[in-house]
Write an enzyme that holds these catalytic residues in place. Structure first.
Site, PDB file in Angstrom:
ATOM      1  N   THR A 171     -11.903   6.667  10.414  1.00  0.00           N
ATOM      2  CA  THR A 171     -12.052   6.105  11.494  1.00  0.00           C
ATOM      3  C   THR A 171     -11.644   7.037  12.890  1.00  0.00           C
ATOM      4  O   THR A 171     -11.717   7.006  13.748  1.00  0.00           O
ATOM      5  CB  THR A 171     -11.055   4.993  11.771  1.00  0.00           C
ATOM      6  OG1 THR A 171      -9.742   5.081  11.000  1.00  0.00           O
ATOM      7  CG2 THR A 171     -11.988   3.727  11.089  1.00  0.00           C
TER       8      THR A 171
ATOM      9  N   ASP B 119     -13.652  14.485  -5.406  1.00  0.00           N
ATOM     10  CA  ASP B 119     -13.861  15.850  -5.861  1.00  0.00           C
ATOM     11  C   ASP B 119     -15.070  15.883  -6.842  1.00  0.00           C
ATOM     12  O   ASP B 119     -16.077  14.876  -6.683  1.00  0.00           O
ATOM     13  CB  ASP B 119     -12.620  15.898  -6.946  1.00  0.00           C
ATOM     14  CG  ASP B 119     -12.190  17.319  -7.427  1.00  0.00           C
ATOM     15  OD1 ASP B 119     -13.015  17.956  -7.525  1.00  0.00           O
ATOM     16  OD2 ASP B 119     -10.846  17.673  -7.352  1.00  0.00           O
TER      17      ASP B 119
ATOM     18  N   ASP C  49      -3.556   4.411  -1.841  1.00  0.00           N
ATOM     19  CA  ASP C  49      -4.483   4.725  -0.927  1.00  0.00           C
ATOM     20  C   ASP C  49      -4.651   6.025  -0.937  1.00  0.00           C
ATOM     21  O   ASP C  49      -4.040   7.072  -0.041  1.00  0.00           O
ATOM     22  CB  ASP C  49      -4.120   4.153   0.623  1.00  0.00           C
ATOM     23  CG  ASP C  49      -5.118   4.628   1.727  1.00  0.00           C
ATOM     24  OD1 ASP C  49      -6.183   4.708   1.208  1.00  0.00           O
ATOM     25  OD2 ASP C  49      -4.744   4.188   2.759  1.00  0.00           O
TER      26      ASP C  49
ATOM     27  N   LYS D  56       0.973  -1.198  -0.062  1.00  0.00           N
ATOM     28  CA  LYS D  56      -0.003   0.004  -0.012  1.00  0.00           C
ATOM     29  C   LYS D  56       0.849   1.342   0.032  1.00  0.00           C
ATOM     30  O   LYS D  56       1.907   1.299   0.608  1.00  0.00           O
ATOM     31  CB  LYS D  56      -0.883   0.057   1.198  1.00  0.00           C
ATOM     32  CG  LYS D  56      -1.934   1.218   1.224  1.00  0.00           C
ATOM     33  CD  LYS D  56      -2.747   1.129   2.302  1.00  0.00           C
ATOM     34  CE  LYS D  56      -2.534   1.647   3.624  1.00  0.00           C
ATOM     35  NZ  LYS D  56      -2.476   3.200   3.620  1.00  0.00           N
TER      36      LYS D  56
ATOM     37  N   ARG E 287       3.269  -0.472  10.852  1.00  0.00           N
ATOM     38  CA  ARG E 287       4.429  -0.649  11.795  1.00  0.00           C
ATOM     39  C   ARG E 287       4.764  -1.985  12.440  1.00  0.00           C
ATOM     40  O   ARG E 287       5.738  -1.916  12.699  1.00  0.00           O
ATOM     41  CB  ARG E 287       4.035   0.506  12.899  1.00  0.00           C
ATOM     42  CG  ARG E 287       4.105   1.763  12.404  1.00  0.00           C
ATOM     43  CD  ARG E 287       3.510   2.619  13.136  1.00  0.00           C
ATOM     44  NE  ARG E 287       1.915   2.545  13.219  1.00  0.00           N
ATOM     45  CZ  ARG E 287       0.938   3.292  13.794  1.00  0.00           C
ATOM     46  NH1 ARG E 287       1.278   4.243  14.427  1.00  0.00           N
ATOM     47  NH2 ARG E 287      -0.402   2.901  13.604  1.00  0.00           N
TER      48      ARG E 287
ATOM     49  N   LYS F 236      -7.548   7.956  -1.368  1.00  0.00           N
ATOM     50  CA  LYS F 236      -8.973   8.680  -0.716  1.00  0.00           C
ATOM     51  C   LYS F 236      -9.410   9.750  -1.653  1.00  0.00           C
ATOM     52  O   LYS F 236      -9.694  11.092  -1.272  1.00  0.00           O
ATOM     53  CB  LYS F 236      -8.700   8.873   0.824  1.00  0.00           C
ATOM     54  CG  LYS F 236      -8.493   7.483   1.558  1.00  0.00           C
ATOM     55  CD  LYS F 236      -8.167   8.105   2.964  1.00  0.00           C
ATOM     56  CE  LYS F 236      -7.995   6.861   3.974  1.00  0.00           C
ATOM     57  NZ  LYS F 236      -6.662   6.399   3.879  1.00  0.00           N
TER      58      LYS F 236
HETATM   59  O1  C5P Z   1       1.199   1.071  10.931  1.00  0.00           O
HETATM   60  P1  C5P Z   1      -0.179   0.526  10.943  1.00  0.00           P
HETATM   61  O2  C5P Z   1      -0.253  -1.022  10.761  1.00  0.00           O
HETATM   62  O3  C5P Z   1      -1.368   1.163  12.118  1.00  0.00           O
HETATM   63  O4  C5P Z   1      -0.692   0.936   9.369  1.00  0.00           O
HETATM   64  C1  C5P Z   1      -2.296   0.884   9.216  1.00  0.00           C
HETATM   65  C2  C5P Z   1      -2.304   1.658   7.777  1.00  0.00           C
HETATM   66  O5  C5P Z   1      -3.627   1.620   7.357  1.00  0.00           O
HETATM   67  C3  C5P Z   1      -1.730   3.070   7.655  1.00  0.00           C
HETATM   68  O6  C5P Z   1      -1.213   3.019   6.357  1.00  0.00           O
HETATM   69  C4  C5P Z   1      -2.965   3.961   7.937  1.00  0.00           C
HETATM   70  O7  C5P Z   1      -2.985   4.871   7.364  1.00  0.00           O
HETATM   71  C5  C5P Z   1      -4.173   3.105   7.166  1.00  0.00           C
HETATM   72  N1  C5P Z   1      -5.682   3.186   7.707  1.00  0.00           N
HETATM   73  C6  C5P Z   1      -5.572   3.007   8.971  1.00  0.00           C
HETATM   74  N2  C5P Z   1      -7.232   3.262   9.452  1.00  0.00           N
HETATM   75  C7  C5P Z   1      -8.033   3.588   8.306  1.00  0.00           C
HETATM   76  C8  C5P Z   1      -7.365   3.573   7.045  1.00  0.00           C
HETATM   77  C9  C5P Z   1      -6.229   3.488   6.663  1.00  0.00           C
HETATM   78  O8  C5P Z   1      -4.838   2.845   9.789  1.00  0.00           O
HETATM   79  N3  C5P Z   1      -9.215   3.805   8.725  1.00  0.00           N
END
Ligand code: C5P
Length: 234
Positions: free
Chosen positions: A118, A68, A63, A36, A209, A65
């Site tokens: 979220t 427009d 990603d 992603k 992460r 999002k």
């Molecule tokens: O590091 P982590 O596992 O928390 O990363 C989750 C990924 O999913 C990040 O790129 C974050 O921006 C994305 N994301 C999220 N919650 C959402 C939509 C996207 O954590 N509702």
């Protein structure tokens, strides 16, 4: 779903520089087939990098999002479809989703709707002028996404079971907020293990992460893959 465990893990390349992303992809090797890419990397040569990943046989989730006027969304999505990426996110407004579906026509690009961000709660929606709460708005937009012909939804793993009941088996549910047992939650408030997310009906797990920050990212990815494989029974 007939996809393998490996195809269900999407690694979020949330890294500050292209060089760091290239090094991470190199380290992960053939353990990861789906990446992603978001704004951060996009603005450091992320699009040519996405194309290079596609040429190397990887799948890419942009990603972005998008949201427009319909004409701009349709043209932008048509352009993105030409990159050969697999997933693209747009905000779950009906006009935006209809335009995106129009724009990707004839391509293999799959469109995911973000129902309600979220980071929003009912007070944030009220401040933005909505009379609807998060739960009702998310459900309404999920149904609209299905009616309009979107391919899937991004949702928290906690929402997956309810949304699965609402939209049926055909839409892909893509869940961030995944933490292997014992891992730090970071800033994610609602997290689930890979096993529980799959059981709740998630099709794809987005993980950042727990893999990017691991001493051995490849071993971390393999451990998650093993959990996914076990949860789906192969
Ligand atoms: O590091 P982590 O596992 O928390 O990363 C989750 C990924 O999913 C990040 O790129 C974050 O921006 C994305 N994301 C999220 N919650 C959402 C939509 C996207 O954590 N509702």
């Amino acid at each position: 779903m007939s996809v393998t465990a490996r195809e269900r893990l999407i690694v979020a390349l949330d890294l500050p520089r292209l060089s760091a992303a290239e090094a991470m992809v190199e380290r992960l090797g053939d353990s990861v087939v789906f990446y992603k890419i978001g704004y951060q990397l996009l603005f450091d040569r992320g699009l040519p990098f996405a194309e290079a990943l596609v040429r190397a046989g990887k799948q890419v989730f942009l990603d972005l999002k998008l949201h427009d006027i319909g004409n701009t969304v349709a043209n932008g999505v048509a352009q993105a479809a030409g990159l050969g990426v697999s997933f693209l996110t747009v905000h779950g407004y009906p006009q935006t989703m209809r335009a995106a579906v129009e724009g990707r026509r004839g391509s293999g690009l799959r469109l995911l709707a973000v129902t309600v961000l979220t980071s929003y709660d009912d007070a944030d929606l009220a401040a933005a002028g909505y009379a609807t709460g998060v739960k009702d708005l998310a459900a309404r937009r999920a149904e609209q996404a299905r009616e309009i012909g979107m391919d899937g939804l991004v949702c928290s793993p906690e929402e997956a079971a309810g949304l699965r009941r609402l939209v049926g088996p055909d839409m892909a549910l893509v869940t961030p907020g995944i933490r292997p047992s014992g891992a730090e939650a970071g800033d994610q408030k609602r997290v689930m293990t890979p096993t529980r997310a799959i059981a709740a009906g998630a099709d794809y797990l987005v993980v950042g992460r727990p893999i990017l920050d691991a001493d051995d990212p490849r071993a971390a990815a393999e451990a998650i893959l093993a959990e996914i494989a076990k949860a789906q029974g192969r």
